[in-house]
Scaffold this motif. Structure first.
Motif, PDB file in Angstrom:
ATOM      1  N   LEU A 171     -14.479  22.010   4.515  1.00 27.35           N
ATOM      2  CA  LEU A 171     -15.344  22.349   3.394  1.00 27.35           C
ATOM      3  C   LEU A 171     -14.739  21.899   2.069  1.00 27.35           C
ATOM      4  O   LEU A 171     -15.433  21.379   1.195  1.00 27.35           O
ATOM      5  N   LEU A 172     -13.430  22.084   1.921  1.00 32.05           N
ATOM      6  CA  LEU A 172     -12.767  21.689   0.683  1.00 32.05           C
ATOM      7  C   LEU A 172     -12.765  20.173   0.502  1.00 32.05           C
ATOM      8  O   LEU A 172     -12.703  19.678  -0.622  1.00 32.05           O
ATOM      9  N   GLU A 173     -12.829  19.450   1.622  1.00 29.11           N
ATOM     10  CA  GLU A 173     -12.828  17.981   1.558  1.00 29.11           C
ATOM     11  C   GLU A 173     -14.240  17.394   1.575  1.00 29.11           C
ATOM     12  O   GLU A 173     -14.404  16.181   1.723  1.00 29.11           O
ATOM     13  N   LEU A 174     -15.243  18.225   1.403  1.00 25.51           N
ATOM     14  CA  LEU A 174     -16.631  17.771   1.442  1.00 25.51           C
ATOM     15  C   LEU A 174     -16.974  17.069   0.127  1.00 25.51           C
ATOM     16  O   LEU A 174     -17.096  17.711  -0.916  1.00 25.51           O
TER      17      LEU A 174
ATOM     18  N   SER B 164     -25.450  33.181   3.550  1.00 29.74           N
ATOM     19  CA  SER B 164     -24.505  32.996   2.459  1.00 29.74           C
ATOM     20  C   SER B 164     -24.273  31.524   2.157  1.00 29.74           C
ATOM     21  O   SER B 164     -24.584  30.632   2.957  1.00 29.74           O
ATOM     22  N   SER B 165     -23.693  31.281   1.001  1.00 28.69           N
ATOM     23  CA  SER B 165     -23.338  29.915   0.623  1.00 28.69           C
ATOM     24  C   SER B 165     -22.335  29.326   1.601  1.00 28.69           C
ATOM     25  O   SER B 165     -22.367  28.131   1.901  1.00 28.69           O
TER      26      SER B 165
ATOM     27  N   ALA C 139     -16.265  24.302  -8.964  1.00 29.65           N
ATOM     28  CA  ALA C 139     -15.413  23.734 -10.005  1.00 29.65           C
ATOM     29  C   ALA C 139     -15.111  22.265  -9.729  1.00 29.65           C
ATOM     30  O   ALA C 139     -15.052  21.444 -10.648  1.00 29.65           O
ATOM     31  N   THR C 140     -14.928  21.913  -8.447  1.00 31.83           N
ATOM     32  CA  THR C 140     -14.612  20.528  -8.080  1.00 31.83           C
ATOM     33  C   THR C 140     -15.793  19.603  -8.375  1.00 31.83           C
ATOM     34  O   THR C 140     -15.628  18.537  -8.978  1.00 31.83           O
TER      35      THR C 140
ATOM     36  N   VAL D 279     -14.483  29.318  -0.904  1.00 32.64           N
ATOM     37  CA  VAL D 279     -14.628  27.870  -0.947  1.00 32.64           C
ATOM     38  C   VAL D 279     -15.750  27.462  -1.890  1.00 32.64           C
ATOM     39  O   VAL D 279     -15.657  26.453  -2.593  1.00 32.64           O
ATOM     40  N   PHE D 280     -16.817  28.232  -1.916  1.00 32.68           N
ATOM     41  CA  PHE D 280     -17.954  27.889  -2.778  1.00 32.68           C
ATOM     42  C   PHE D 280     -17.526  27.822  -4.241  1.00 32.68           C
ATOM     43  O   PHE D 280     -17.923  26.908  -4.968  1.00 32.68           O
TER      44      PHE D 280
END
Length: 602
Positions: free
Chosen positions: A328-331, A296-297, A248-249, A242-243
């Motif tokens: 996490l992806l929608e953060l 970790s991240s 990239a996002t 995810v990090f």
């Protein structure tokens, strides 16, 4: 989603222009020379290449984009498509068939190479089964040598030599002017016309008409779906985390770039946060050992997600607290930038909490994952965690998690419950009296027998509890083993009765020699004097300490051992007594009675 079949030459033009780029989370990967030659042979035969997959950007890429290797001149362009699957195939074909410089590749041993790719015309117009042998690569100077570079076996350093040897340079294939000029040179010898005509028909025309099956995903495809698709279709062997996707996002966030004049660099921010934490609290990892050594991240992002979703639930914008992959992806970047400093401060508080539990080194940390909800709780309620009652509840919750081994499996649902329940318990709002982690935790008496390595959280837990309750080293006897001394004195888990001695004298109890019952935290210096059974080394240690024997007995007692059993080398009496003492230590830390399989254990 749509399926298209563009010509290879058009796809490579898009790569060169920057219309087709990579999302920045794609890792660099080189195909070796042999695989590139096989791939080129596939194209010359017009055999299926396999489907590639790309994502429409709609003119506004979700991710920071970067060019394929070799096409960096087009990187300034806003891409129309981002390549999700097919990076290695298209990169290899672009470098071998389109760019006017040697291909950067590796040999079978991983050694870096720069190679030009050619096709042997005479072999190429033979049987298709010989096509692999017809594709050759030569060094950057276009001279192929053998016998430790003492013998030239193929010299293609000029067009005249290429034509004379009958080797066509494959990076000319989509440049009609270069193909025409090369052809003129080759057919100056009229005898070459027949073979050239066959070559055009069987090789060049195949390549010029070669199409690439391409699945194109809509620009509206969610990040979660993009991530899932990427991981399922890529076979590079290293899962995307995810990090990397968020990196990239966030880098592709146009609003941030417009406001600050540059894209957001998540790795730099994480490095800064991690360096600050590890410098103050080594339990989080070593500053120079990589950004994901220790804490970790992903741990940090999960804590941020827990804080964000808890706040959203409290305000009615969400129905649950969560830190799943989707969360996490929608953060959003703005939420990460807002919450990251607060969560970083919370982890610093966690470092201090661990220090008070006498856990100061990464290797001694029972569960790294348990720090995530703890940091989230601190970030959400701040100084409320510092009151006496709150500290007692947090400490009990922590040790129940460790000694009950509650964080060894799937943790996301426990994260959520622990954050909500621990906050409720600290605030005393009446909705939760005891968190599930406390209520469900149990430590079976015979678990002591099987605690033999650092792989167990409970093993590390007992080690820390022995230090916390005041264990004094058997050589450096001037004070308890406080956290600052653990590294300085090379404190580690040391056996009390030597394993070999137990195996020889108590063979039926040999397995117990590895148990944490027979181990205790001691300095390296103390362990050097512990040769032979206890009765043999006690006198040495007493003399080295400079203490009267009865005073040294008090030092031994800080480790919850029966001095009389050590003085008589009575392993069974020692083991029974210390097991009982350790169970009481665990009881006290967990704030509840240990569960026993057999009442006689008590």
């Amino acid at each position: 989603m749509a399926l298209d079949n563009p010509d290879l030459k058009d796809v490579l033009k898009d790569v060169a222009s920057g219309a087709l780029q990579l999302p920045d989370f794609q890792r660099e990967w080189k195909w070796d020379d042999e695989r590139i030659r096989a791939l080129v042979a596939t194209v010359t035969l017009k055999y299926p290449l396999g489907v590639v997959m790309a994502l429409h950007t709609g003119g506004m890429p979700q991710f920071k984009a970067r060019a394929l290797k070799g096409a960096e001149d087009g990187e300034a362009q806003v891409p129309d498509l981002l390549l999700l699957d097919g990076q290695q195939r298209l990169t290899s074909l672009f470098q071998a068939l389109h760019q006017d410089k040697p291909v950067e590749t590796v040999d079978a041993r991983g050694k870096n190479l720069k190679r030009w790719y050619y096709v042997n015309i005479a072999k190429a117009v033979g049987a298709p089964t010989d096509r692999d042998e017809a594709i050759v690569s030569v060094p950057e100077d276009r001279i192929l040598k053998r016998d430790f570079a003492r013998k030239v076996v193929l010299d293609l350093s000029t067009r005249e030599l290429e034509c004379k040897a009958g080797y066509f340079p494959l990076h000319y294939v989509f440049d009609t002017q270069r193909v025409g000029a090369w052809q003129q040179e080759f057919v100056r010898d009229p005898a070459n016309w027949p073979v050239w005509m066959k070559f055009q028909d069987q090789v060049l025309n195949n390549m010029l008409s070669f199409d690439v099956p391409m699945i194109k995903l809509s620009a509206s495809t969610t990040m979660d779906a993009v991530c899932a698709v990427f991981e399922r279709v890529n076979t590079g062997g290293v899962p995307l985390n995810v990090f990397e996707l968020l990196t990239a996002t966030y880098a592709g966030n146009q609003a941030h770039a417009a406001q600050f004049g540059d894209y957001y660099r998540l790795p730099d921010e994480w490095h800064h946060i991690k360096k600050g934490l590890t410098s103050a609290y080594p339990v989080f990892g070593k500053p120079d050992a990589g950004s994901d050594d220790g804490l970790s991240s992903s741990d940090f992002l999960q804590a941020v997600a827990l804080v964000r979703t808890w706040e959203a639930k409290r305000s009615g914008r969400s129905i649950s607290v969560s830190c799943k992959r989707r969360d996490l992806l929608e953060l959003p970047l703005e939420d990460f930038r807002r919450l990251a400093p607060r969560v970083a401060e919370a982890f610093a508080w966690v470092g201090g909490f661990l220090q008070r539990q006498c856990i100061v080194r990464t290797a001694d940390l029972p569960y790294r994952t348990q720090l995530v909800p703890l940091a989230a709780v601190r970030a959400l309620i701040g100084d409320e965690t510092d009151t006496l009652g709150a500290d007692d509840r947090i400490t009990q919750w922590y040790w129940c998690g460790v000694m009950g081994e509650m964080y060894g499996g799937s943790t996301e649902s426990r994260f959520t419950r622990d954050v909500e329940q621990l906050i409720s318990c600290i605030r005393g709002d009446g909705s939760v009296l005891v968190p599930d982690t406390v209520a469900e935790a149990a430590f079976l008496s015979d678990r002591l027998d099987t605690l033999t390595t650092r792989n167990s959280a409970a093993y590390k837990g007992i080690y820390a509890l022995l230090i916390k309750q005041g264990a004094v080293d058997w050589y450096f006897t001037d004070g308890p083993l406080v956290p600052d001394r653990l590294v300085e004195q090379a404190v580690d888990v040391r056996p009390i009765f030597p394993k070999e001695w137990v195996a020889k004298n108590h063979p039926r109890r040999a397995a117990h020699a590895n148990s944490m019952v027979n181990k205790t935290p001691l300095s390296l210096r103390a362990s050097k004097s512990m040769t032979g059974p206890p009765r043999a080394y006690l006198k040495t240690l007493t003399l080295e300490s400079g203490m009267r024997p009865e005073w040294f007995g008090d030092v031994m007692a800080t480790h919850l051992v029966d001095l009389a059993a050590l003085e008589t080398d009575d392993f069974e009496a020692f083991y029974a007594h210390r097991a009982k003492q350790l169970l009481e230590l665990v009881d006290s830390a967990m704030g509840k009675r240990t569960v026993f399989r057999d009442a006689r254990d008590r």
